[in-house]
Scaffold this active site. Structure first.
Site, PDB file in Angstrom:
ATOM      1  N   PRO A  93       0.818  -1.222   0.000  1.00 36.27           N
ATOM      2  CA  PRO A  93       0.000   0.000   0.000  1.00 36.27           C
ATOM      3  C   PRO A  93       0.852   1.273   0.000  1.00 36.27           C
ATOM      4  O   PRO A  93       0.375   2.342  -0.371  1.00 36.27           O
ATOM      5  CB  PRO A  93      -0.796  -0.100   1.295  1.00 36.27           C
ATOM      6  CG  PRO A  93      -0.721  -1.515   1.713  1.00 36.27           C
ATOM      7  CD  PRO A  93       0.594  -2.039   1.190  1.00 36.27           C
ATOM      8  N   ARG A 158      -2.855  -8.475 -21.181  1.00 34.83           N
ATOM      9  CA  ARG A 158      -3.889  -8.256 -22.215  1.00 34.83           C
ATOM     10  C   ARG A 158      -3.501  -7.148 -23.188  1.00 34.83           C
ATOM     11  O   ARG A 158      -4.102  -7.016 -24.256  1.00 34.83           O
ATOM     12  CB  ARG A 158      -5.244  -7.939 -21.577  1.00 34.83           C
ATOM     13  CG  ARG A 158      -5.291  -6.661 -20.759  1.00 34.83           C
ATOM     14  CD  ARG A 158      -6.617  -6.501 -20.070  1.00 34.83           C
ATOM     15  NE  ARG A 158      -7.711  -6.386 -21.006  1.00 34.83           N
ATOM     16  CZ  ARG A 158      -7.978  -5.281 -21.730  1.00 34.83           C
ATOM     17  NH1 ARG A 158      -7.194  -4.223 -21.593  1.00 34.83           N
ATOM     18  NH2 ARG A 158      -9.001  -5.231 -22.536  1.00 34.83           N
TER      19      ARG A 158
HETATM   20  C1  4FV Z   1      -1.330  -4.189  -1.152  1.00 37.84           C
HETATM   21  C2  4FV Z   1      -2.027  -3.163  -1.802  1.00 37.84           C
HETATM   22  C3  4FV Z   1      -1.567  -4.676   0.216  1.00 37.84           C
HETATM   23  C4  4FV Z   1      -0.078  -5.219   3.094  1.00 37.84           C
HETATM   24  C5  4FV Z   1       0.420  -6.143   4.147  1.00 37.84           C
HETATM   25  C6  4FV Z   1      -0.098  -7.425   2.170  1.00 37.84           C
HETATM   26  C7  4FV Z   1      -0.767  -6.083   2.072  1.00 37.84           C
HETATM   27  C8  4FV Z   1       0.280  -7.543   3.618  1.00 37.84           C
HETATM   28  N1  4FV Z   1      -0.416  -4.653  -2.006  1.00 37.84           N
HETATM   29  N2  4FV Z   1      -1.509  -3.048  -3.058  1.00 37.84           N
HETATM   30  N3  4FV Z   1      -3.047  -2.402  -1.347  1.00 37.84           N
HETATM   31  N4  4FV Z   1      -0.639  -5.545   0.705  1.00 37.84           N
HETATM   32  O1  4FV Z   1      -2.529  -4.289   0.871  1.00 37.84           O
HETATM   33  O2  4FV Z   1      -0.539  -3.965  -3.157  1.00 37.84           O
HETATM   34  O3  4FV Z   1       1.520  -8.189   3.696  1.00 37.84           O
END
Ligand code: 4FV
Length: 253
Positions: A93, A158
């Site tokens: 995130p 795609r």
């Molecule tokens: C996330 C997102 C996401 C955070 C901690 C996986 C999580 C856990 N990845 N975009 N939003 N990852 O929430 O890519 O390890």
């Protein structure tokens, strides 16, 4: 284009390797997927891949060493043919917000190595030492990076030549900055009359110019209503014509 993923749940990636547009493209050799489980790169009887966070707090953190060893094996395997400069991308995130332009960049590249975190996240020393970029699917928290990687792989594959049946359909997509940067216009198919609702007559006219004009106006109206930020971006990129602006003005009155 070769995609490697590091994940405690490598089977999740069967979704993009075995089904739909991405599955067909994988079978045609347009792209290749290799999934690696860092648990296979542990050396203790419990095959430990996580531990408690220093400083306390809830949850667990992924150990750096199994990730590093997995990455080294991937680099060796990828590096056998050519100098492999595929970026190591951690899904998180805190990363750069994924969008169509990142999808296009990935589609036109040699590929990437996606690291899918689980638990509270990954030891920062792995990130500092081995991660080139962090990408985020959006401002929400997933239980793991796999679903984010799956979405990004789908969006990229795609766009690859030969992936979609008739090549040009991805050009009419929403967000295709190169073409419109606007949201897609509504779609209709048979029957012509459904639930007392006819298909917009212009779409049955066979007049391609009026059909293109109608679709453009629908895209403009929808984007102005749902995503005015995109409209501003398209205007900034000079993608809006005088007649587009005239139409948008008519929406105001
Ligand atoms: C996330 C997102 C996401 C955070 C901690 C996986 C999580 C856990 N990845 N975009 N939003 N990852 O929430 O890519 O390890």
């Amino acid at each position: 284009m070769r995609i490697d993923v590091i994940s405690l749940f490598p089977d999740m990636f069967g979704v993009v390797r075995d089904s739909g547009v991405t599955g067909r493209a994988h079978n045609q050799g347009i792209w290749a997927l290799h999934a690696w489980n860092p648990r296979d790169f542990t050396h203790d009887i419990h095959r430990t891949v996580d531990d408690r966070p220093y400083g306390g707090g809830p949850g667990m953190v992924m150990l750096a060493e199994p990730l590093k060893q997995t990455l080294q094996t991937i680099r060796t395997q990828r590096g056998t043919t050519s100098v492999d400069n595929a970026p190591v991308i951690l899904l998180s995130p805190v990363g750069k917000r994924f969008d169509q332009s990142l999808a296009a960049r990935l589609a036109n590249s040699a590929g990437a190595i996606f690291v899918c975190g689980r638990y509270e996240g990954v030891d920062q020393r792995f990130i500092d030492g081995y991660v080139d970029e962090q990408w985020s699917l959006g401002d929400f928290v997933l239980s793991g990076g796999e679903i984010a990687a799956l979405a990004m792989i789908d969006a990229a594959v795609r766009l690859m030549p030969g992936a979609l049946n008739h090549g040009d359909s991805s050009l009419q997509d929403s967000f295709q900055d190169s073409i419109s940067g606007l949201l897609d216009s509504p779609h209709y198919t048979r029957p012509e009359l459904l639930w007392d609702q006819p298909v917009p007559p212009v779409l049955l006219s066979g007049n391609h110019a009026s059909i293109a004009r109608w679709r453009r106006e629908q895209s403009l109206a929808l984007t102005s209503k749902n995503r005015p930020d995109l409209l501003e971006h398209a205007r900034h990129l000079g993608l809006l014509t005088k007649s587009d602006e005239k139409f948008l003005d008519s929406l105001k009155t």
